[in-house]
Design a protein around this motif. Structure first.
Motif, PDB file in Angstrom:
ATOM      1  N   VAL A   1     -33.476  33.894   5.058  1.00 45.38           N
ATOM      2  CA  VAL A   1     -33.092  34.565   3.815  1.00 45.38           C
ATOM      3  C   VAL A   1     -31.696  35.141   3.995  1.00 45.38           C
ATOM      4  CG1 VAL A   1     -33.680  36.347   2.132  1.00 45.38           C
ATOM      5  CG2 VAL A   1     -35.512  35.199   3.424  1.00 45.38           C
ATOM      6  N   GLY A   2     -30.753  34.745   3.141  1.00 37.73           N
ATOM      7  CA  GLY A   2     -29.386  35.238   3.275  1.00 37.73           C
ATOM      8  C   GLY A   2     -28.762  35.582   1.945  1.00 37.73           C
ATOM      9  N   HIS A   3     -27.919  36.604   1.964  1.00 38.08           N
ATOM     10  CA  HIS A   3     -27.155  36.997   0.781  1.00 38.08           C
ATOM     11  C   HIS A   3     -25.679  36.757   1.042  1.00 38.08           C
ATOM     12  CE1 HIS A   3     -24.896  40.372  -1.401  1.00 38.08           C
ATOM     13  NE2 HIS A   3     -25.196  39.481  -2.323  1.00 38.08           N
ATOM     14  N   SER A   4     -24.965  36.189   0.054  1.00 40.33           N
ATOM     15  CA  SER A   4     -23.517  36.043   0.135  1.00 40.33           C
ATOM     16  C   SER A   4     -23.137  35.172   1.332  1.00 40.33           C
ATOM     17  CB  SER A   4     -22.881  37.443   0.190  1.00 40.33           C
ATOM     18  OG  SER A   4     -21.488  37.396   0.220  1.00 40.33           O
ATOM     19  N   PHE A   5     -22.247  35.649   2.205  1.00 45.65           N
ATOM     20  CA  PHE A   5     -21.918  34.899   3.413  1.00 45.65           C
ATOM     21  C   PHE A   5     -23.085  34.881   4.388  1.00 45.65           C
ATOM     22  CE2 PHE A   5     -17.247  35.124   2.564  1.00 45.65           C
ATOM     23  CZ  PHE A   5     -17.040  33.769   2.627  1.00 45.65           C
ATOM     24  N   GLY A   6     -24.029  35.798   4.239  1.00 46.03           N
ATOM     25  CA  GLY A   6     -25.250  35.728   5.029  1.00 46.03           C
ATOM     26  C   GLY A   6     -26.048  34.481   4.718  1.00 46.03           C
ATOM     27  N   ALA A   7     -25.922  33.961   3.479  1.00 47.55           N
ATOM     28  CA  ALA A   7     -26.561  32.690   3.129  1.00 47.55           C
ATOM     29  C   ALA A   7     -25.946  31.555   3.943  1.00 47.55           C
ATOM     30  CB  ALA A   7     -26.419  32.428   1.634  1.00 47.55           C
ATOM     31  N   ARG A   8     -24.633  31.608   4.128  1.00 45.32           N
ATOM     32  CA  ARG A   8     -23.990  30.599   4.980  1.00 45.32           C
ATOM     33  C   ARG A   8     -24.451  30.751   6.425  1.00 45.32           C
ATOM     34  NH1 ARG A   8     -19.476  27.353   4.394  1.00 45.32           N
ATOM     35  NH2 ARG A   8     -18.669  26.558   6.370  1.00 45.32           N
ATOM     36  N   LEU A   9     -24.612  32.005   6.859  1.00 44.65           N
ATOM     37  CA  LEU A   9     -25.049  32.253   8.232  1.00 44.65           C
ATOM     38  C   LEU A   9     -26.425  31.646   8.474  1.00 44.65           C
ATOM     39  CD1 LEU A   9     -24.590  35.561  10.214  1.00 44.65           C
ATOM     40  CD2 LEU A   9     -26.748  34.320  10.313  1.00 44.65           C
ATOM     41  N   VAL A  10     -27.395  31.917   7.579  1.00 49.98           N
ATOM     42  CA  VAL A  10     -28.745  31.407   7.833  1.00 49.98           C
ATOM     43  C   VAL A  10     -28.821  29.894   7.638  1.00 49.98           C
ATOM     44  CG1 VAL A  10     -29.849  33.613   7.294  1.00 49.98           C
ATOM     45  CG2 VAL A  10     -29.599  31.887   5.483  1.00 49.98           C
ATOM     46  N   THR A  11     -28.013  29.339   6.743  1.00 52.56           N
ATOM     47  CA  THR A  11     -27.985  27.888   6.604  1.00 52.56           C
ATOM     48  C   THR A  11     -27.408  27.255   7.861  1.00 52.56           C
ATOM     49  OG1 THR A  11     -27.642  28.185   4.220  1.00 52.56           O
ATOM     50  CG2 THR A  11     -27.322  25.982   5.087  1.00 52.56           C
ATOM     51  N   SER A  12     -26.464  27.932   8.491  1.00 52.98           N
ATOM     52  CA  SER A  12     -25.928  27.463   9.771  1.00 52.98           C
ATOM     53  C   SER A  12     -26.974  27.550  10.872  1.00 52.98           C
ATOM     54  CB  SER A  12     -24.691  28.285  10.151  1.00 52.98           C
ATOM     55  OG  SER A  12     -23.658  28.117   9.201  1.00 52.98           O
ATOM     56  N   VAL A  13     -27.863  28.545  10.782  1.00 55.73           N
ATOM     57  CA  VAL A  13     -28.989  28.621  11.719  1.00 55.73           C
ATOM     58  C   VAL A  13     -29.849  27.365  11.593  1.00 55.73           C
ATOM     59  CG1 VAL A  13     -31.129  29.842  12.282  1.00 55.73           C
ATOM     60  CG2 VAL A  13     -29.052  31.138  11.789  1.00 55.73           C
ATOM     61  N   ALA A  14     -30.150  26.962  10.361  1.00 50.75           N
ATOM     62  CA  ALA A  14     -30.968  25.771  10.135  1.00 50.75           C
ATOM     63  C   ALA A  14     -30.266  24.512  10.622  1.00 50.75           C
ATOM     64  CB  ALA A  14     -31.296  25.640   8.652  1.00 50.75           C
ATOM     65  N   LEU A  15     -28.946  24.450  10.458  1.00 44.61           N
ATOM     66  CA  LEU A  15     -28.183  23.272  10.873  1.00 44.61           C
ATOM     67  C   LEU A  15     -28.105  23.181  12.382  1.00 44.61           C
ATOM     68  CD1 LEU A  15     -26.461  20.859   9.886  1.00 44.61           C
ATOM     69  CD2 LEU A  15     -24.477  22.378  10.040  1.00 44.61           C
ATOM     70  N   GLY A  16     -27.738  24.291  13.041  1.00 46.36           N
ATOM     71  CA  GLY A  16     -27.606  24.294  14.487  1.00 46.36           C
ATOM     72  C   GLY A  16     -26.413  23.491  14.965  1.00 46.36           C
ATOM     73  N   ALA A  17     -26.263  23.419  16.264  1.00 43.19           N
ATOM     74  CA  ALA A  17     -25.169  22.655  16.867  1.00 43.19           C
ATOM     75  C   ALA A  17     -25.482  21.165  16.801  1.00 43.19           C
ATOM     76  CB  ALA A  17     -24.960  23.099  18.311  1.00 43.19           C
ATOM     77  N   ASP A  18     -24.431  20.345  16.832  1.00 39.56           N
ATOM     78  CA  ASP A  18     -24.601  18.903  16.686  1.00 39.56           C
ATOM     79  C   ASP A  18     -25.455  18.287  17.786  1.00 39.56           C
ATOM     80  OD1 ASP A  18     -23.056  18.985  14.418  1.00 39.56           O
ATOM     81  OD2 ASP A  18     -21.191  18.436  15.452  1.00 39.56           O
ATOM     82  N   ASP A  19     -25.441  18.886  18.970  1.00 40.44           N
ATOM     83  CA  ASP A  19     -26.159  18.302  20.103  1.00 40.44           C
ATOM     84  C   ASP A  19     -27.583  18.843  20.247  1.00 40.44           C
ATOM     85  OD1 ASP A  19     -25.449  20.851  20.810  1.00 40.44           O
ATOM     86  OD2 ASP A  19     -24.771  20.343  22.838  1.00 40.44           O
ATOM     87  N   GLN A  20     -28.067  19.604  19.253  1.00 44.07           N
ATOM     88  CA  GLN A  20     -29.388  20.197  19.319  1.00 44.07           C
ATOM     89  C   GLN A  20     -30.369  19.426  18.429  1.00 44.07           C
ATOM     90  OE1 GLN A  20     -30.497  23.002  21.100  1.00 44.07           O
ATOM     91  NE2 GLN A  20     -28.534  22.812  22.154  1.00 44.07           N
ATOM     92  N   PRO A  21     -31.637  19.307  18.852  1.00 45.63           N
ATOM     93  CA  PRO A  21     -32.639  18.697  17.969  1.00 45.63           C
ATOM     94  C   PRO A  21     -32.876  19.583  16.761  1.00 45.63           C
ATOM     95  CG  PRO A  21     -33.684  19.676  19.902  1.00 45.63           C
ATOM     96  CD  PRO A  21     -32.206  19.734  20.140  1.00 45.63           C
TER      97      PRO A  21
END
Length: 428
Positions: free
Chosen positions: A263-283
């Protein structure tokens, strides 16, 4: 970096099986941590009220909360509101510009950023009449970023650094007509204009979002806002894909892991979406649901590129095989002043003046303003009152229309938003 003791405690508390569903919360634009904690307190109170009323069908599921605190800064909104952009000759805009600069101390990663801001502050009264001062101001502000700014699709923003200083300021100062804010019907159904929004979202009183802003001081403030936007965007993504992703993955890899709900608000939404994406080398990290409240990133973020929109930087979050077992909710409203204005600023620099600036037809439009565009998984829904029977499906994106509910960027705490969030959790 996450405090090691707090990280160990989180892994221990949420890995015992007592918590079945973990809400990972991230705030957005804030001046200090007290504001972030206040946002969390209000959101949790709204969620608790729904749970006490037993409106969402969660059964015996037990919720836990992991609240992220990260350094972020607000836009300076006052100088962007139509009617507030007075001539710098009056001295009012020069004072407002200097006040704006003062609020940005400590916001940038460059170790010399505060010294550059102080130097820019000294130039503020000279900007109206001195081309040399304008050039030096732009040089100092550009120097606040340690990396080349990029758009939300990862493409380097060549306009930001390549334009002549005076040309850049002219593009940011020229009149920009913003799309008008819809008004409620005359039958008493809701807010009539942006003046009904919370004072924290609308500095200066009852001004509509449609209108003009211009002037050299506004141009300078807009440049600072755009530079702050680039810094906060990069920081949110870095923290989300790095430290927070690593912590959430450690919890999710435990023996008795809870379902993860972001759950993210504003740029926090970008933060949590980045959590879901993760690094390129991660499953892929499996996520139960996501709720993005007035997200401050591109409305093309989840696009598949099939309808003329660019492929979104977060496309892999919703593309098959989807990382989401539940739904992704995206709140949006044209009443969101910061998101509605951040993208027209980028459009002005790129001379994209032939589209409705900031709206769904603008290539620079924002998610919190327009919802997910070019995304085949997306459908449109209105927020319903607690008890509404949503038919949320896993892996689907729901653009939740908040026109008559969410009256500003930070006006996100309502029974309707809390209930929709919990309904998304229940559907995962």
């Amino acid at each position: 970096m996450i405090d090691p003791a707090e990280r160990a405690r989180a892994v221990d508390v949420f890995g015992q099986g007592a918590v079945t569903d973990l809400l990972v919360l991230s705030h957005g634009w804030n001046n200090d941590m007290a504001e972030a904690r206040t946002l969390y307190d209000r959101l949790l109170a709204a969620l608790r009220a729904c749970l006490v009323a037993s409106t969402p069908p969660l059964g015996a599921r037990q919720l836990g909360v992991l609240a992220v605190l990260w350094p972020s800064k607000k836009f300076a909104e006052k100088s962007l509101i139509p009617g507030q952009a007075a001539s710098i000759d009056s001295g009012e805009m020069a004072d407002a510009l200097m006040e704006h600069i003062d609020t940005l101390k400590g916001a940038f990663d460059d170790p010399e950023a505060d010294a550059k801001l102080s130097a820019a502050r000294e130039l503020s009264p000279k900007l109206a009449d001195s081309p040399a001062a304008q050039r030096e101001f732009v040089r100092l502000v550009r120097g606040l970023l340690t990396r080349q700014p990029a758009d939300d699709e990862g493409n380097t923003d060549g306009y930001y650094n390549a334009l002549d200083a005076q040309d850049l300021l002219q593009r940011l100062a020229g009149p920009v007509q913003l799309p008008p804010t819809p008004t409620a019907s005359s039958d008493g159904g809701g807010a009539q204009n942006l003046g009904d929004a919370p004072a924290s979202d609308v500095a200066g009183g009852a001004a509509r979002i449609g209108g003009f802003f211009s002037g050299i001081a506004s141009a300078a403030s807009n440049l600072l806002n755009l530079t702050t936007y680039y810094q906060m965007k990069e920081r949110a993504g870095m923290i989300g894909r790095g430290a927070v992703h690593a912590l959430v993955r450690e919890i999710a890899d435990g023996q008795k892991p809870p379902k993860i709900h972001l759950v993210g608000h504003s740029f926090g939404a970008r933060l949590v979406t980045s959590v879901a994406l993760g690094a390129d080398d991660q499953p892929p990290l499996r996520i139960g649901s996501m709720t993005l409240l007035q997200a401050a990133f591109s409305h093309n973020a989840f696009s598949d590129g099939s309808t003329g929109h660019p492929v979104g930087v977060f496309r892999r979050v919703v593309a098959a095989p989807a990382r989401l077992s539940g739904p992704l909710l995206v709140s949006h409203t044209s009443r969101d002043l910061p998101v509605g204005l951040a993208y027209p600023l980028a459009s002005r620099i790129a001379s994209q003046n032939d589209s409705g600036l900031g709206d769904a037809s603008d290539p620079y439009g924002g998610l919190g303003r327009n919802g997910a565009q070019g995304t085949p998984e997306a459908s449109e829904l209105d927020f319903g009152k607690p008890g509404t029977s949503y038919s949320f499906k896993g892996g689907r994106v729901y653009n939740m229309n908040g026109e008559m509910l969410i009256l500003g960027h930070s006006d996100i705490i309502h029974p309707e938003t809390a209930y929709a969030l919990l309904a998304a959790v229940a559907a995962s």
